[in-house]
Design a protein around this motif. Structure first.
Motif, PDB file in Angstrom:
ATOM      1  N   LEU A 155       2.326  -6.121   2.914  1.00 41.09           N
ATOM      2  CA  LEU A 155       1.743  -5.045   2.121  1.00 41.09           C
ATOM      3  C   LEU A 155       0.303  -5.369   1.724  1.00 41.09           C
ATOM      4  N   GLU A 156       0.027  -6.610   1.426  1.00 40.91           N
ATOM      5  CA  GLU A 156      -1.347  -7.016   1.109  1.00 40.91           C
ATOM      6  C   GLU A 156      -2.278  -6.756   2.298  1.00 40.91           C
ATOM      7  N   ASP A 166      -2.927  -3.103   2.560  1.00 41.93           N
ATOM      8  CA  ASP A 166      -3.859  -2.725   1.486  1.00 41.93           C
ATOM      9  C   ASP A 166      -5.308  -3.007   1.900  1.00 41.93           C
ATOM     10  N   HIS A 167      -5.531  -4.100   2.613  1.00 37.29           N
ATOM     11  CA  HIS A 167      -6.886  -4.401   3.110  1.00 37.29           C
ATOM     12  C   HIS A 167      -7.347  -3.305   4.079  1.00 37.29           C
ATOM     13  N   LYS A 169       2.339   5.229  -5.475  1.00 36.27           N
ATOM     14  CA  LYS A 169       0.895   5.094  -5.233  1.00 36.27           C
ATOM     15  C   LYS A 169       0.574   5.428  -3.779  1.00 36.27           C
ATOM     16  N   TYR A 170       1.434   5.014  -2.881  1.00 33.24           N
ATOM     17  CA  TYR A 170       1.221   5.286  -1.460  1.00 33.24           C
ATOM     18  C   TYR A 170       1.746   6.675  -1.085  1.00 33.24           C
ATOM     19  N   PRO A 220      -8.841   4.781   3.393  1.00 31.76           N
ATOM     20  CA  PRO A 220      -7.904   4.979   2.282  1.00 31.76           C
ATOM     21  C   PRO A 220      -6.927   6.141   2.438  1.00 31.76           C
ATOM     22  N   ALA A 267       2.628   1.333   4.377  1.00 36.30           N
ATOM     23  CA  ALA A 267       2.542   0.676   3.074  1.00 36.30           C
ATOM     24  C   ALA A 267       3.715   1.081   2.189  1.00 36.30           C
ATOM     25  N   LEU A 280      -6.299  -0.264   4.116  1.00 35.40           N
ATOM     26  CA  LEU A 280      -6.475   0.981   3.367  1.00 35.40           C
ATOM     27  C   LEU A 280      -7.791   1.018   2.596  1.00 35.40           C
ATOM     28  N   ILE A 281      -8.404  -0.114   2.376  1.00 36.39           N
ATOM     29  CA  ILE A 281      -9.743  -0.125   1.780  1.00 36.39           C
ATOM     30  C   ILE A 281     -10.735   0.510   2.752  1.00 36.39           C
ATOM     31  N   THR A 287       4.400   1.705  -7.833  1.00 40.63           N
ATOM     32  CA  THR A 287       3.703   1.189  -6.652  1.00 40.63           C
ATOM     33  C   THR A 287       4.078   2.004  -5.422  1.00 40.63           C
TER      34      THR A 287
END
Length: 131
Positions: free
Chosen positions: A58-59, A62-63, A94-95, A69, A78, A65-66, A91
């Motif tokens: 997931l981390e 997230d990278h 959020k996605y 997005p 995610a 998605l930066i 959480t």
């Protein structure tokens, strides 16, 4: 070459093409630059997922998605990882809430149903906000 070897090679090629095709779809509609910049994160996320390291996977997503997005396939991935990692509902939402309503499928309904089974209920205002 005997039939067993041919069959084995054909099966291996079929599995590889299915896996490549599944991975390629997650990059659909990205520019070449976005694909190039997000590929290492998504590739690592798949490796972490395979090893059942859902938080680490997931981390990595997230990278990615930066960089993009609102890329729906990454958001869906995610969300699935957040569920697998046992992340809190907030959480997961959020996605899920970033995915356009017409592309969510039954994911949000399933989330609410699972939460209801666990004693979590939503107010009408919360349901309107997340739908």
């Amino acid at each position: 070459m005997n039939n067993f070897k041919r069959t084995s090679i054909a099966m291996a090629c079929a599995f590889m093409s299915v896996n490549v095709h599944a991975t390629a779809n997650i990059f659909a509609h990205l520019t070449d630059s976005e694909h190039f910049r997000t590929y290492p994160y998504i590739d690592k996320a798949y490796q972490e997922q395979k090893n059942k390291q859902y938080n680490a996977a997931l981390e990595e997503v997230d990278h990615a998605l930066i960089i993009v997005p609102n890329h729906v396939p990454f958001l869906k991935f995610a969300y699935q990882l957040a569920v697998s990692a046992g992340k809190p509902i907030e959480t997961q939402l959020k996605y899920l809430t970033k995915i356009p309503k017409n592309e969510r499928g039954n994911d949000i309904l399933n989330l609410w149903l699972n939460n209801a089974k666990n004693g979590k209920f939503y107010t009408q205002e919360q349901l309107k906000k997340n739908c």
